[in-house]
Design an enzyme around this catalytic site. Sequence first.
Site, PDB file in Angstrom:
ATOM      1  N   HIS A 135      -3.530   7.965  -5.085  1.00 17.34           N
ATOM      2  CA  HIS A 135      -4.829   7.674  -5.467  1.00 17.34           C
ATOM      3  C   HIS A 135      -6.117   7.365  -4.458  1.00 17.34           C
ATOM      4  CE1 HIS A 135      -8.560   7.153  -8.735  1.00 17.34           C
ATOM      5  NE2 HIS A 135      -8.699   5.895  -7.932  1.00 17.34           N
ATOM      6  N   GLU A 136      -5.791   6.259  -3.765  1.00 17.73           N
ATOM      7  CA  GLU A 136      -7.032   5.930  -2.612  1.00 17.73           C
ATOM      8  C   GLU A 136      -7.155   7.129  -1.431  1.00 17.73           C
ATOM      9  OE1 GLU A 136      -9.070   4.116  -2.517  1.00 17.73           O
ATOM     10  OE2 GLU A 136      -7.844   3.231  -4.942  1.00 17.73           O
ATOM     11  N   HIS A 156      -9.712   9.034  -2.303  1.00 17.05           N
ATOM     12  CA  HIS A 156     -11.180   9.004  -1.803  1.00 17.05           C
ATOM     13  C   HIS A 156     -11.459   8.876   0.050  1.00 17.05           C
ATOM     14  CE1 HIS A 156     -11.229   7.009  -6.190  1.00 17.05           C
ATOM     15  NE2 HIS A 156     -10.956   5.979  -5.735  1.00 17.05           N
TER      16      HIS A 156
END
Length: 355
Positions: free
Chosen positions: A18-19, A22
């Site tokens: 997920h990170e 980003h």
Amino acid sequence: MVSFISFILVLGILVFVHEFGHYITAKIVGIRVEEFALGFGPKLFGKKYGETMYSLRIIPFGGFCQMTGENPPDDKMSEEERLSYEEARKEGRTFPQKSPLQRFAVILNGAMMNFLLAILIFALIFAIYGIAVESVDSNIIGDVALGTPAAEAGLKIGDKIIAIEGQAIEKWGDISGIISNAEGQPLEVKFIRNNQEYTTTVVPRYEPAYGYAMIGIAPETIREKTGFFQSLRLGFLQTVNLLWFTITAIVKMITGKLTVNVGGPIMIATMVNQATGLGWASLLNLTAVLSLNLGFFNLLPFPALDGGRLIFIIYEMIRGKPVDQEKESLVHVIGLVILMILMVFVFIRDIARFL
């Protein structure tokens, strides 16, 4: 210990992916990333490469990708942080300096990476284990659903059920015939595992979707191998179907047609423990489902979540100018406090559930 390690690894993979969504998008559009961290709280380990600090923190439930200018500068900033901010601002590399579309992509791609991971894991499962084409009418368990009475009772894939409440079991129809009408009744189940006989107790639960009681087991199946592209297609369809199921379930919860049943870290750890005992297929499947759920819930339009931040960017696109950064930050802080309170309630409910 094995289950604990599995839990940390599964959670770590989901958060990392997920990170990373980003992070890599921020790098592509030219935003300076101050820190990429797994976990919260004090640092266990940290190493700076280039302009970014990569760290591992003591609390494993989460992570973050800190981009320069993501929060408005204030008097609490250290001298090093202020210099870093000023340098990035002069180069046009702070988060607010990028176009709404670029910022939208940076926020969105965390969840998109979780969806992609779910697709790839489901595709891997189909590639390794194939697709079920026909059920076998035997007394051997072919699958066990996580969080069900069967999983809680310790039944596993491959167990051969030989008796329920003293009644001999020879085929699958014998099992379903007894269980379907035994809602809430403790049933003594005898089964064979690794040539040894065991006994456990299972309490069937009524499933409104099916109209009868179940314990969460399925028969053995004949499986057909799938090719690479077919596995990818099936992985994509599985993800879409589960996403639609999640959306409809939430709508039913809101309208009162389905009982609210939300779990936290303890429930997830329990399910990982069950999946680890059932084998790689179950653990991979659970990881894919959790990845999909993480991506979906992060996109809900609630302050502090990615979805809440996307709403502000969409509003900016429509309005033609951004919302005051300090006001937006205040909204997200309030949202974060509410989320933390909800997490405490979920945590307490998890504890009560397993006492």
